[in-house]
Design an enzyme around this catalytic site. Structure first.
Site, PDB file in Angstrom:
ATOM      1  N   GLY A 373     109.048  32.489 -38.794  1.00 54.56           N
ATOM      2  CA  GLY A 373     109.094  33.354 -37.626  1.00 54.56           C
ATOM      3  C   GLY A 373     107.727  33.913 -37.338  1.00 54.56           C
ATOM      4  N   GLY A 376     105.875  39.916 -37.689  1.00 61.98           N
ATOM      5  CA  GLY A 376     106.722  41.033 -37.299  1.00 61.98           C
ATOM      6  C   GLY A 376     108.169  40.656 -37.069  1.00 61.98           C
ATOM      7  N   GLY A 378     110.370  40.074 -39.330  1.00 65.42           N
ATOM      8  CA  GLY A 378     111.224  40.679 -40.348  1.00 65.42           C
ATOM      9  C   GLY A 378     111.367  39.842 -41.601  1.00 65.42           C
ATOM     10  N   LYS A 379     110.480  38.869 -41.791  1.00 63.04           N
ATOM     11  CA  LYS A 379     110.600  37.954 -42.932  1.00 63.04           C
ATOM     12  C   LYS A 379     110.417  38.688 -44.256  1.00 63.04           C
ATOM     13  CE  LYS A 379     107.221  35.380 -41.415  1.00 63.04           C
ATOM     14  NZ  LYS A 379     106.887  36.168 -40.209  1.00 63.04           N
ATOM     15  N   GLU A 503     104.487  33.778 -48.670  1.00 64.19           N
ATOM     16  CA  GLU A 503     103.156  33.188 -48.457  1.00 64.19           C
ATOM     17  C   GLU A 503     102.441  33.022 -49.795  1.00 64.19           C
ATOM     18  OE1 GLU A 503     102.043  31.893 -45.825  1.00 64.19           O
ATOM     19  OE2 GLU A 503     103.594  32.553 -44.468  1.00 64.19           O
TER      20      GLU A 503
END
Length: 596
Positions: A373, A376, A378-379, A503
């Site tokens: 996504g 921002g 929401g991940k 990440e």
């Protein structure tokens, strides 16, 4: 600094003293030492109150050996008791401070992350150190001084009234004046002292924040800017401290004036009674000494009020921390509760800002799921809910059909290997950096194997002290890629049941990413793995891809399905994810559930 001014709360919350008493009661106060201190103080007061009467006898002509030796003995015992009591008082205060700090530190560690959105973490430094020290001091001083000086006042008045009732009434008349003065001082000093304490907390917070982020200051050449901000914070604190000092000087002057008035009355009225023949010179001298003792006792008792008012701010700030709800560590074991991880109508907000909205999906046990996504979307918040850093405002997260909130919190978090975007290392050694949070500690052979898998073997070999090489605070002497490899090596050592990768290779170049992700793919086999990623090579062969947009699920499926049916996913592939034409060798990295 204007923002700081707005945060200053001059009026403490109601009931803070009751909460503070409960804190003391639960902090294992060394009551035996406290009572021993009080007993020694009372004994010292009793002995000290006798000496002026012996002075009266000596002045009246009683120079017998017994009288002189007794007076000398009283002086000697008084000196010894004072010395012992001062030492015991200091030791007891130190012990109470230690136990208060232990209690508050344990509470701080148990607070949920949501609390740190209300209280600045760096401000807690002042609450843990300065505030606890001032409260332990007032606790001991209050009990010891009030009881001791009340007893000394009672004894002194008793001796004076036995000499002449007029002398006793003169001393009694001075007591209300001294009490009124201290009541006024207490009301005024609270506001000044509270402001000083808050500004000290803000100064501590500012200095620690800048020192931790000093490389950022230098990168953006903001030394002059921070020097100005620091000077302003220091100036505001010093202004507040100066006001407190001026107030102390003013009221010290009032204390001296009252003491002078007391001495004048003792001299004038005592001299008049001597002239009338109602008392002798020895009694007059004893009265003068007792009047000074009464004056000192009343002032010391009355000073407890302004001291209490000054400490009220510290009480308020400490109880503000202690009244927060701790994380619920107790719960059911999770060893027998394996299964699919499911979000059921889960919504979550930071304050009034909605971050995740009505999420519904399931992650099969042992599968690899990618979450994608825009920034921002929401991940990271999704991963934070899984880790139970926060609780959903509505809905529930279950595993094997049971709410994850029911499980033992420490056991739950220990079951995850979590590689976050923000990578920090504590000061210590390389060995400490690799093994932080592990029990038992892996041996050096295991550490070196994990370091090799994370491509840190050459880095360690280049260090003269090997695994004993010191690590600077935050690992600031290491590159971002090196710090990330440390975290990955730590996860490899941990061998968790589940993986959360936020990440995980964002600070690595393509070649290093290939090597590290190959190792992580082996670790991910048969482990539930949730990966937040922007690289197509990481997500392409995931068992399931969840597409988030502004906190909502836009699509769930495999790469090929989403490329065909989800325009947002196609846009992410073309814009934010690496293009599909990227080095084909990276394709094998993403298959983190490849069948052996």
């Amino acid at each position: 600094m204007e923002a700081v001014e707005k945060k200053l709360r001059i009026k403490p919350s109601k009931g803070s003293w009751k909460r503070f008493y409960r804190l003391l009661a639960s902090s294992k106060i060394p009551w035996l030492l406290v009572f021993l201190t009080i007993a020694l103080s009372l004994s010292g007061s009793r002995i000290g109150a006798i000496f002026p009467d012996f002075q009266r006898r000596i002045t009246g002509g009683d120079l017998s050996t017994q009288t002189l030796l007794t007076a000398l003995g009283i002086m000697s015992v008084s000196i010894i008791l004072t010395a012992v009591n001062d030492w015991l008082n200091g030791y007891t205060r130190h012990l109470i401070t230690k136990r208060l700090i232990d209690k508050i530190w344990a509470k701080i560690l148990a607070l949920p992350l949501s609390t740190y959105q209300k209280i600045e973490p760096k401000e807690l430094i002042s609450r843990t150190t300065t505030d606890t020290s001032s409260l332990s001091a007032i606790f001991i001083t209050l009990i010891s001084n009030v009881l001791t000086n009340s007893y000394a006042l009672y004894l002194s008045l008793g001796y004076v009234f036995s000499y002449h009732s007029t002398l006793g009434y003169v001393l009694l008349a001075m007591i209300p004046l001294m009490l009124i003065e201290k009541l006024i001082q207490g009301r005024i000093s609270f506001r000044f002292a509270y402001s000083q304490q808050m500004r000290l907390a803000k100064l501590t917070e500012y200095l620690s924040q800048i020192l931790i982020n000093i490389p950022l200051v230098k990168v953006f050449v903001k030394e002059k800017h921070e020097k100005k901000r620091g000077r302003q914070a220091i100036e505001e604190y010093n202004k507040a401290r100066f006001k407190v000092e001026v107030l102390d000087i003013v009221f010290t002057g009032f204390d001296s004036a009252l003491m002078t008035l007391n001495n004048i009355l003792a001299v004038v009225i005592g001299g008049a009674l001597v002239a009338k023949g109602e008392i002798d010179t020895g009694t007059w001298i004893a009265f003068y000494m007792y009047s000074s003792a009464v004056n000192s006792s009343v002032l010391l008792i009355a000073q407890m009020w302004p001291m209490l008012k000054q400490a009220q701010g510290a009480v308020d700030r400490i109880t503000e921390v202690m009244e927060n709800e701790s994380e619920p560590y107790s719960g059911q074991p999770i060893a027998q509760n394996e299964g699919d991880l499911c979000f059921e109508n889960v919504s979550f907000s930071y304050g009034e800002k909605a971050v995740l909205k009505n999420l519904n999906f399931c992650i099969k046990e042992g599968s690899f799921v990618a979450v994608v996504g825009a920034s921002g979307a929401g991940k990271t918040s999704l991963l934070a809910l899984i880790e139970r850093f926060f609780k959903p405002q509505s809905g529930q997260i279950t595993i094997g059909g049971q709410d994850i909130q029911d499980f033992d919190l420490q056991e739950w978090r220990s079951s995850f290997g979590y590689v976050t975007q923000e990578i920090n290392l504590f000061s210590g050694t390389l060995r400490d950096a690799f093994t932080y949070g592990m029990d038992p500690i892996p041996d050096d052979k295991e550490i070196l194997l994990a370091a090799k898998a994370a491509q840190l073997d050459e880095f360690i070999a280049a260090q003269a002290d090997g695994l004993d090489t010191p690590v600077a605070e935050g690992g600031m002497t290491f590159s971002g890629g090196e710090r990330q490899r440390f975290i990955i090596a730590r996860v490899l050592l941990q061998q968790p049941k589940r993986l959360l990768l936020d990440e995980a290779t964002s600070n690595l170049d393509s070649e290093a990413e290939y090597e590290v992700m190959s190792v992580l793919s082996e670790l991910a086999n048969n482990r539930t793995t949730i990966c937040v990623a922007h690289r197509l090579s990481t997500v392409r062969n995931a068992d399931q891809i969840i597409v988030l947009d502004q906190g909502e699920i836009k699509a769930v499926g495999k790469h090929a399905e989403l490329m065909e049916n989800c325009s947002l996913y196609r846009e992410l592939v073309n814009v934010e994810l690496l293009p599909e034409t990227e080095d084909r060798n990276l394709q094998q990295i993403s298959n983190m559930q490849e069948v052996e």
